[in-house]
Write a protein that holds these residues in place. Structure first.
Motif, PDB file in Angstrom:
ATOM      1  N   MET A  35     -19.098  53.143 -14.160  1.00  0.00           N
ATOM      2  CA  MET A  35     -18.837  53.079 -12.722  1.00  0.00           C
ATOM      3  C   MET A  35     -17.388  53.527 -12.455  1.00  0.00           C
ATOM      4  O   MET A  35     -16.468  53.054 -13.112  1.00  0.00           O
ATOM      5  N   ASP A  36     -17.207  54.463 -11.518  1.00  0.00           N
ATOM      6  CA  ASP A  36     -15.822  54.877 -11.269  1.00  0.00           C
ATOM      7  C   ASP A  36     -15.106  53.819 -10.428  1.00  0.00           C
ATOM      8  O   ASP A  36     -15.706  52.853  -9.953  1.00  0.00           O
ATOM      9  N   GLN A  37     -13.806  54.054 -10.265  1.00  0.00           N
ATOM     10  CA  GLN A  37     -12.978  53.037  -9.609  1.00  0.00           C
ATOM     11  C   GLN A  37     -13.436  52.747  -8.187  1.00  0.00           C
ATOM     12  O   GLN A  37     -13.475  51.587  -7.757  1.00  0.00           O
ATOM     13  N   ARG A  38     -13.785  53.817  -7.473  1.00  0.00           N
ATOM     14  CA  ARG A  38     -14.178  53.603  -6.072  1.00  0.00           C
ATOM     15  C   ARG A  38     -15.478  52.819  -5.975  1.00  0.00           C
ATOM     16  O   ARG A  38     -15.621  51.931  -5.117  1.00  0.00           O
ATOM     17  N   GLU A  39     -16.402  53.154  -6.849  1.00  0.00           N
ATOM     18  CA  GLU A  39     -17.676  52.439  -6.817  1.00  0.00           C
ATOM     19  C   GLU A  39     -17.471  50.969  -7.219  1.00  0.00           C
ATOM     20  O   GLU A  39     -18.099  50.067  -6.672  1.00  0.00           O
ATOM     21  N   ARG A  40     -16.594  50.745  -8.204  1.00  0.00           N
ATOM     22  CA  ARG A  40     -16.328  49.361  -8.608  1.00  0.00           C
ATOM     23  C   ARG A  40     -15.678  48.592  -7.449  1.00  0.00           C
ATOM     24  O   ARG A  40     -16.030  47.438  -7.175  1.00  0.00           O
ATOM     25  N   PHE A  41     -14.764  49.250  -6.765  1.00  0.00           N
ATOM     26  CA  PHE A  41     -14.081  48.595  -5.651  1.00  0.00           C
ATOM     27  C   PHE A  41     -15.080  48.239  -4.545  1.00  0.00           C
ATOM     28  O   PHE A  41     -15.068  47.126  -3.996  1.00  0.00           O
ATOM     29  N   ARG A  42     -15.952  49.201  -4.250  1.00  0.00           N
ATOM     30  CA  ARG A  42     -16.970  48.929  -3.219  1.00  0.00           C
ATOM     31  C   ARG A  42     -17.893  47.785  -3.654  1.00  0.00           C
ATOM     32  O   ARG A  42     -18.284  46.954  -2.840  1.00  0.00           O
ATOM     33  N   ALA A  43     -18.223  47.759  -4.934  1.00  0.00           N
ATOM     34  CA  ALA A  43     -19.116  46.696  -5.428  1.00  0.00           C
ATOM     35  C   ALA A  43     -18.441  45.333  -5.339  1.00  0.00           C
ATOM     36  O   ALA A  43     -19.070  44.332  -4.962  1.00  0.00           O
ATOM     37  N   ILE A  44     -17.163  45.293  -5.677  1.00  0.00           N
ATOM     38  CA  ILE A  44     -16.425  44.025  -5.560  1.00  0.00           C
ATOM     39  C   ILE A  44     -16.418  43.567  -4.102  1.00  0.00           C
ATOM     40  O   ILE A  44     -16.647  42.397  -3.795  1.00  0.00           O
ATOM     41  N   HIS A  45     -16.164  44.505  -3.214  1.00  0.00           N
ATOM     42  CA  HIS A  45     -16.153  44.163  -1.789  1.00  0.00           C
ATOM     43  C   HIS A  45     -17.513  43.644  -1.340  1.00  0.00           C
ATOM     44  O   HIS A  45     -17.624  42.616  -0.659  1.00  0.00           O
ATOM     45  N   ARG A  46     -18.547  44.352  -1.741  1.00  0.00           N
ATOM     46  CA  ARG A  46     -19.910  43.965  -1.342  1.00  0.00           C
ATOM     47  C   ARG A  46     -20.240  42.553  -1.835  1.00  0.00           C
ATOM     48  O   ARG A  46     -20.820  41.749  -1.111  1.00  0.00           O
ATOM     49  N   ASP A  47     -19.806  42.250  -3.052  1.00  0.00           N
ATOM     50  CA  ASP A  47     -20.173  40.966  -3.662  1.00  0.00           C
ATOM     51  C   ASP A  47     -19.319  39.799  -3.183  1.00  0.00           C
ATOM     52  O   ASP A  47     -19.714  38.639  -3.343  1.00  0.00           O
ATOM     53  N   THR A  48     -18.127  40.083  -2.682  1.00  0.00           N
ATOM     54  CA  THR A  48     -17.193  38.973  -2.433  1.00  0.00           C
ATOM     55  C   THR A  48     -16.744  38.842  -0.984  1.00  0.00           C
ATOM     56  O   THR A  48     -16.119  37.840  -0.639  1.00  0.00           O
ATOM     57  N   PHE A  49     -17.015  39.844  -0.153  1.00  0.00           N
ATOM     58  CA  PHE A  49     -16.437  39.843   1.199  1.00  0.00           C
ATOM     59  C   PHE A  49     -16.769  38.560   1.968  1.00  0.00           C
ATOM     60  O   PHE A  49     -15.889  37.909   2.542  1.00  0.00           O
ATOM     61  N   ALA A  50     -18.044  38.189   1.968  1.00  0.00           N
ATOM     62  CA  ALA A  50     -18.443  37.013   2.759  1.00  0.00           C
ATOM     63  C   ALA A  50     -17.767  35.747   2.220  1.00  0.00           C
ATOM     64  O   ALA A  50     -17.237  34.931   2.986  1.00  0.00           O
ATOM     65  N   ASP A  51     -17.775  35.574   0.904  1.00  0.00           N
ATOM     66  CA  ASP A  51     -17.135  34.390   0.320  1.00  0.00           C
ATOM     67  C   ASP A  51     -15.633  34.376   0.607  1.00  0.00           C
ATOM     68  O   ASP A  51     -15.051  33.327   0.886  1.00  0.00           O
ATOM     69  N   LEU A  52     -15.021  35.553   0.519  1.00  0.00           N
ATOM     70  CA  LEU A  52     -13.577  35.627   0.750  1.00  0.00           C
ATOM     71  C   LEU A  52     -13.241  35.298   2.200  1.00  0.00           C
ATOM     72  O   LEU A  52     -12.277  34.559   2.476  1.00  0.00           O
ATOM     73  N   LEU A  53     -14.038  35.820   3.127  1.00  0.00           N
ATOM     74  CA  LEU A  53     -13.801  35.527   4.543  1.00  0.00           C
ATOM     75  C   LEU A  53     -13.949  34.026   4.803  1.00  0.00           C
ATOM     76  O   LEU A  53     -13.133  33.416   5.509  1.00  0.00           O
ATOM     77  N   ARG A  54     -14.979  33.435   4.208  1.00  0.00           N
ATOM     78  CA  ARG A  54     -15.157  31.977   4.383  1.00  0.00           C
ATOM     79  C   ARG A  54     -13.971  31.215   3.774  1.00  0.00           C
ATOM     80  O   ARG A  54     -13.475  30.259   4.361  1.00  0.00           O
ATOM     81  N   PHE A  55     -13.552  31.637   2.588  1.00  0.00           N
ATOM     82  CA  PHE A  55     -12.426  30.980   1.920  1.00  0.00           C
ATOM     83  C   PHE A  55     -11.194  30.973   2.830  1.00  0.00           C
ATOM     84  O   PHE A  55     -10.510  29.954   2.983  1.00  0.00           O
ATOM     85  N   VAL A  56     -10.936  32.107   3.435  1.00  0.00           N
ATOM     86  CA  VAL A  56      -9.746  32.222   4.283  1.00  0.00           C
ATOM     87  C   VAL A  56      -9.925  31.422   5.575  1.00  0.00           C
ATOM     88  O   VAL A  56      -9.016  30.717   6.025  1.00  0.00           O
TER      89      VAL A  56
END
Lengths: 173, 255
Positions: A1-22
């Motif tokens: 997986m290239d860097q951009r795809e990994r970054f997008r995957a991290i965002h996809r997997d964590t965005f909701a949890d991160l928003l709730r955390f904040v």
């Protein structure tokens, strides 16, 4: 997986949890800016992000909140808010229990609330929570034990809550 | 409620974000921001938080006097504090400028007192305590202090314009800045001051008896240690050495 795809995957997997955390820690109106800054940091440090990205991102978010919202935080610390008192559909006893729980929660120090919230609200293991706080797992376990003891002490006099022993699932990844 | 329920399960009812899901608009905004970030930084992500890192004045507890200025700390990534404190030693290892160039370059790349390029002769003081390197670095006419773990700068502080620094009287030292950073049980403390040219060593003794050797170089002394100097890790006395002669002073005697 290239860097951009990994970054997008991290965002996809964590965005909701991160928003709730904040949003648990600062006013919702400020949360999106903090989350944006966290992802900016994440892109710059992509090579450092472990496979279990969520606690790493939460730790960056915690630092970001402490930095970016310092004016607000001077008054509030990095404290955990309490959810709106949504009416409970069950019994009057449930309502009383919630009121007692809220009272007990508010009687705790911000530090105790932070430790408890990482587990009870953010759904982290002790290992992950230790990463968020930047401390050793053993240190976190000690803080959690003490926080739970103080929560129990705050609950017991009035409610007779039976606090069971700490479950293994809270302390292992 | 089930009285047998775990206390942490019970707390979930207080979660202010319980059931909160980002809206489609929130997701769309965040995804667009993600693409903007990647477009603006097309190259591989920087391995070290350097000049492009975001530096902010933050709420580190700091007491500064004459020659110390702003305390600035980057957005820390997890683990640095643990590594620093786990490997800490009471006695430092003195390092020469050309031995700490990677750390000096990281310090120079911070925005504290402006981004510069480090040279060995710009290193005014350098010491190692375990995995942590403490530097006082010349950036143009200004002096900056940095703590680094590996090549990651974990704290930086602007000290002074070098030309404004006046050496203290022979055989004496001053204390110019105290800093306490970190959270909860993971705080660490740092103190920096000026030393007369004849001062050969400075030691700090904590309330619990721990004796910490400070580094002394080029008219400055510096030390850091785990714990909160405003709490349990308070310094009791300062011992100044001029050759074989020592002077012991109370920490509280220093302004």
């Amino acid at each position: 997986m290239d860097q951009r795809e990994r970054f997008r995957a991290i965002h996809r997997d964590t965005f909701a949890d991160l928003l709730r955390f904040v949003e648990r820690r600062i006013p919702a109106a400020e949360a999106e800016d903090v989350v944006s800054t966290v992802f900016l940091t994440a892109w710059r440090r992509l090579a450092d992000i472990p496979d279990d990205a969520r606690p790493w991102l939460f730790a960056v978010a915690r630092r970001t909140m402490a930095n970016q919202t310092r004016g607000w935080l001077r008054r509030q610390a990095l404290d955990i808010r309490v959810g709106d008192a949504t009416p409970l559909p069950d019994t009057a006893g449930d309502t009383v229990a919630r009121i007692d729980l809220e009272r007990a929660w508010r009687s705790l120090s911000p530090g105790d609330r932070e430790v408890l919230a990482l587990i009870a609200f953010d759904g982290l293991s002790s290992d992950q929570a230790a990463t968020v706080l930047g401390c050793l797992r053993s240190t976190f376990a000690m803080r959690l034990t003490r926080a739970r003891r103080r929560l129990r002490a705050a609950l017991e006099p009035d409610t007779g809550f039976l606090i069971t022993e700490e479950k293994q699932s809270w302390t292992t990844a | 409620m089930d009285d047998r329920m775990n206390d942490l399960d019970r707390l979930a009812v207080l979660d202010p974000a319980r059931g909160r899901e980002p809206s489609l608009a929130e997701r769309a905004r965040s995804e667009e921001h993600l693409e903007q970030i990647m477009r603006a930084t097309p190259a591989a992500p920087a391995p070290v938080l350097g000049a492009r890192g975001r530096w902010m004045l933050v709420g580190a507890a700091a007491a500064v006097t004459g020659v110390a200025a702003a305390v600035v700390v980057p957005t820390l990534t997890p683990g640095a504090t643990d590594q620093a404190e786990a490997s800490w030693t009471a006695q430092p290892t003195t390092r020469a400028g050309d031995e700490v160039m990677s750390q000096a370059e990281a310090c120079a790349a911070t925005e504290v007192a402006g981004v510069t390029t480090a040279r060995p002769q710009d290193v005014v003081l350098a010491e190692d305590r375990g995995k942590t390197t403490l530097l006082i670095l010349r950036k143009g006419t200004k002096l900056v202090e940095c703590l680094t773990v590996g090549d990651e700068v974990t704290a930086a502080e602007q000290l002074a314009d070098e030309k404004s620094v006046a050496a203290p009287p022979a055989g004496t030292i001053t204390k110019e800045t105290d800093i306490v950073q970190g959270d909860g049980d993971d705080k660490w403390s740092e103190s920096i001051g000026l030393a007369a040219s004849d001062v050969t060593a400075v030691e700090l003794q904590l309330q619990d008896g721990t004796l910490i050797g400070a580094s002394v170089s080029s008219g400055w002394w510096a030390a850091w240690w785990p714990g909160d100097m405003y709490g349990k890790a308070t310094v009791r006395t300062v011992i100044t050495h001029v050759g074989s002669r020592t002077t012991t002073q109370k920490w509280t005697d220093f302004p």
